[in-house]
Design an enzyme around this catalytic site. Structure first.
Site, PDB file in Angstrom:
ATOM      1  N   ASP A  57      34.310  30.163  38.334  1.00 25.66           N
ATOM      2  CA  ASP A  57      34.755  31.626  37.825  1.00 25.66           C
ATOM      3  C   ASP A  57      33.899  33.048  37.180  1.00 25.66           C
ATOM      4  OD1 ASP A  57      37.518  31.538  38.527  1.00 25.66           O
ATOM      5  OD2 ASP A  57      37.570  30.976  36.176  1.00 25.66           O
ATOM      6  N   TYR A 118      32.193  18.896  34.766  1.00 28.57           N
ATOM      7  CA  TYR A 118      31.950  20.290  33.976  1.00 28.57           C
ATOM      8  C   TYR A 118      31.854  19.933  32.917  1.00 28.57           C
ATOM      9  CZ  TYR A 118      33.931  23.340  37.178  1.00 28.57           C
ATOM     10  OH  TYR A 118      33.969  24.183  37.778  1.00 28.57           O
TER      11      TYR A 118
END
Length: 276
Positions: A57, A118
């Site tokens: 994003d 992540y």
């Protein structure tokens, strides 16, 4: 791919000034920037099929992003020894291609992947994030308890329907398997969450972090994040953590390249199955 060579690109970027990975008209994106640069090197439209492991994003960073692109065989023969250097000379300084590798045609950066990993960085220091790291660390205004963060994380590990933490997409499942989720200290007043799964829904990692943080600062019970897994719609109680604390650090693939195609078929079956 008769006459074309598939090339893997390992990419890192500071997401702060990008509107995410995916190309969008009128917006600066990582995919758009990489495509424009390849067009300058190879020729307009000659590099095709740019496919990424995970669409990050707006504001999310990467040190271990992976994508693939198909190049004409003659262009690859000419540029294979110099493409990395040429990319370094033309790309803006907030995006780097760290490696360029020829791969089998069966390699798919998205569907051949076995995991994405992540990291999310948070500080609860009273003074906030250090100025030189403010673009990669979230400053949290309340004291955090490492043990509580990890207890909140425990109930989220495994295969679950993460509908409460996802933005639902038509003809896609919200079922995912988290294989690792834990918090560790990283210096005084610094906490790093590591989360690894086969794949993630849009905003899923930041939603999980947002839920764990309110458990870590004592405003919610440590079992509250796991309790949301019973929901079948996105929970309005979960605040999505800001993008700048999140970095994609690794994408995994089968060790045997002969498994690329099989993994891609398996992933498509799992990920593109509508919810029932």
């Amino acid at each position: 791919m008769d006459g074309r060579i598939r090339v893997r690109l390992d990419v890192a970027y500071d997401g702060g000034d990008f509107s995410g990975w995916a190309a969008q008209p009128g917006r600066r994106t990582v995919a758009g920037t990489v495509t424009e640069t390849l067009d300058r090197i190879v020729g307009p439209g000659r590099a095709t099929g740019l496919t990424v492991a995970g669409r990050t994003d707006a504001g999310v960073h990467a040190t271990g992003q992976v994508c693939h692109v198909d190049l004409p065989a003659e262009a690859w023969a000419e540029l294979s020894g110099s493409l990395l250097r040429r990319l370094a000379g033309l790309l803006p300084t907030d995006v780097r291609v760290r490696a360029v590798t020829e791969v089998p045609a069966e390699f798919d950066a998205r569907f051949s992947a076995t995991f994405r990993r992540y990291e999310y960085r948070v500080t609860d220091a009273p003074h906030g994030a250090d100025p030189l790291r403010r673009h990669e660390i979230l400053a949290w205004p309340r004291p955090l308890d490492l043990a509580a963060l990890n207890r909140a994380a425990e109930g989220l590990v495994g295969e679950h329907d993460f509908a409460a933490y996802c933005r639902r997409k038509e003809h896609a499942t919200t079922r995912r398997e988290i294989t690792r989720l834990d918090w560790r200290p990283d210096g005084p007043a610094m906490f790093v969450a590591t989360v690894q799964a086969d794949a993630f829904c849009q905003s899923m990692v930041r939603s999980l972090v947002g839920a764990m943080l309110v458990a870590g600062d004592g405003r919610r019970a440590v079992d509250w994040p796991a309790g949301l897994l019973s929901r079948r719609e996105r929970s309005s109680e979960v605040t999505v953590a800001p993008a700048h604390g999140l970095t994609l650090v690794a994408v995994g693939y089968p060790d045997d390249s002969a498994e690329y195609a099989r993994q891609a078929v398996l992933t498509r079956r799992l990920r593109l199955t509508p919810q029932t």
